[in-house]
Design a protein around this motif. Structure first.
Motif, mmCIF file in Angstrom:
data_model
loop_
_atom_site.group_PDB
_atom_site.id
_atom_site.type_symbol
_atom_site.label_atom_id
_atom_site.label_comp_id
_atom_site.label_asym_id
_atom_site.label_seq_id
_atom_site.Cartn_x
_atom_site.Cartn_y
_atom_site.Cartn_z
ATOM 1 N N GLN A 246 40.169 39.211 -119.743
ATOM 2 C CA GLN A 246 40.041 40.686 -120.586
ATOM 3 C C GLN A 246 41.536 41.755 -119.217
ATOM 4 O O GLN A 246 42.521 41.907 -120.024
ATOM 5 C CB GLN A 246 39.278 41.175 -120.877
ATOM 6 N N LEU B 276 34.465 44.374 -118.395
ATOM 7 C CA LEU B 276 35.745 43.659 -118.082
ATOM 8 C C LEU B 276 35.953 41.933 -117.382
ATOM 9 O O LEU B 276 35.342 42.102 -116.397
ATOM 10 C CB LEU B 276 37.457 43.934 -117.645
ATOM 11 N N ASN C 242 44.643 42.534 -120.858
ATOM 12 C CA ASN C 242 45.572 44.135 -120.207
ATOM 13 C C ASN C 242 46.788 43.639 -119.680
ATOM 14 O O ASN C 242 47.806 45.079 -120.029
ATOM 15 C CB ASN C 242 44.784 45.110 -119.869
#
Length: 239
Positions: free
Chosen positions: A27, A23, A31
Motif C-alpha cells: 500500500q 499501511l 501511494n
C-alpha cells in the motif's frame, strides 16, 4: 459536550498516525507511485534526460540519455573534459563511439570504460534510479509487508524495506517516504543485513527538488554518501 464527542475530538490528531501504522508495504508503494507517476507513464516512457554529475576534485560529467522502454532502446552520450563516450543498446545490440568515431583504439576505449558491459550497466543504473519508485514493482523485487517509522537526518519517514531474488540483486534497500505526501526523499542500500554485518556498508542518497518529466515527478538532485562516516561522493543534477 458528551464523552463520545470528546473522544472523537481527541482521536482526530492521531488519525494520520494510525492510518500510517496500518499501511502495508504494498500500500505504501502504491501511494508513492501515485504521487510520482499519477498517470502511469513510466511503463511506456520515451524521453530524454540530461544529467550533470558533480564530484569532488573532478570535472563535471554531462550525460544526455535517451530511454525508450517500449522499443527497448537506450542511448547515453557522456562528456567529461575532452572525452566523449557514446553507448547505444537497441534490442540487445550494442554500438559504441569514442569522441564521435565508430572506429577507435581498443585500449583507449577500455581505459575510458567504453564497453558493451558498461553500456548494459548504465542502462540498468539509469532506468532503475530514475524509474523509482515504479521499478519496485518489477519481477524479483521483494517488498517487506511491514512499514516502519524511522528518523533519518532529523525527519521521520515511512520506510519500505526491499530485497531481491538472487538472480536480480544481492543488495538490501531502504526507501524513505514523506508520511504526508508519500514523496520519496531518501534511499539507502547495504551489502547485507543493515541490522547486522551489512550495517556499515553501502551508501545513502538524499533527494531534493522535483522535475516534471512526461507527467512524472522525478527528483531533481541526488546527493550520494557512504553509510559509514557520511563521506560525500557526488551529486547528480537533472536538468
Amino acid at each position: 459536550m458528551t464523552i463520545r464527542t470528546l473522544l472523537c475530538l481527541l482521536l482526530i490528531p492521531f488519525t494520520g498516525e494510525i492510518m500510517a501504522q496500518e499501511l502495508t508495504g504494498k500500500q505504501l508503494l502504491q501511494n508513492a507511485i501515485e504521487y510520482h507517476d499519477p498517470e502511469g507513464q513510466w511503463s511506456t516512457f520515451r524521453g530524454k534526460l540530461k544529467i550533470v554529475m558533480e564530484t569532488p576534485k573532478s570535472e563535471d560529467r554531462i550525460s544526455e540519455i535517451w530511454i525508450d522502454l517500449p522499443s527497448d532502446i537506450f542511448r547515453l552520450t557522456a562528456r567529461k573534459g575532452e572525452l566523449t563516450t557514446h553507448y547505444e543498446l537497441i534490442n540487445g545490440a550494442c554500438n559504441l563511439r569514442l569522441n564521435g568515431e565508430l572506429e577507435f583504439d581498443l585500449d583507449e576505449a577500455e581505459k575510458a570504460g567504453l564497453t558493451c558491459e558498461r553500456a548494459t550497466l548504465y542502462r540498468n543504473y539509469y532506468t532503475y534510479l530514475y524509474g523509482l519508485p515504479m521499478k519496485l514493482k518489477d519481477p524479483g523485487t521483494n517488498v517487506d509487508p511491514v512499514v516502519k517509522r524511522m528518523t533519518f537526518k532529523g525527519k521521520e519517514y515511512l520506510v519500505l524495506n526491499v530485497n531481491y531474488d538472487q538472480e536480480v540483486g544481492t543488495d538490501v534497500w531502504r526507501f524513505y517516504f514523506d508520511p504526508t505526501t508519500y514523496a520519496m526523499e531518501v534511499y539507502q542500500f547495504f551489502k547485507g543485513d543493515p541490522e547486522g554485518k551489512g550495517k556499515n556498508t553501502g551508501e545513502y542518497i538524499l533527494l531534493d527538488g522535483i522535475e516534471m518529466v512526461e507527467g512524472m515527478k522525478i527528483p531533481k538532485t541526488r546527493a550520494w554518501y557512504y553509510n559509514k562516516g557520511d563521506k560525500y561522493l557526488g551529486t547528480d543534477i537533472l536538468q
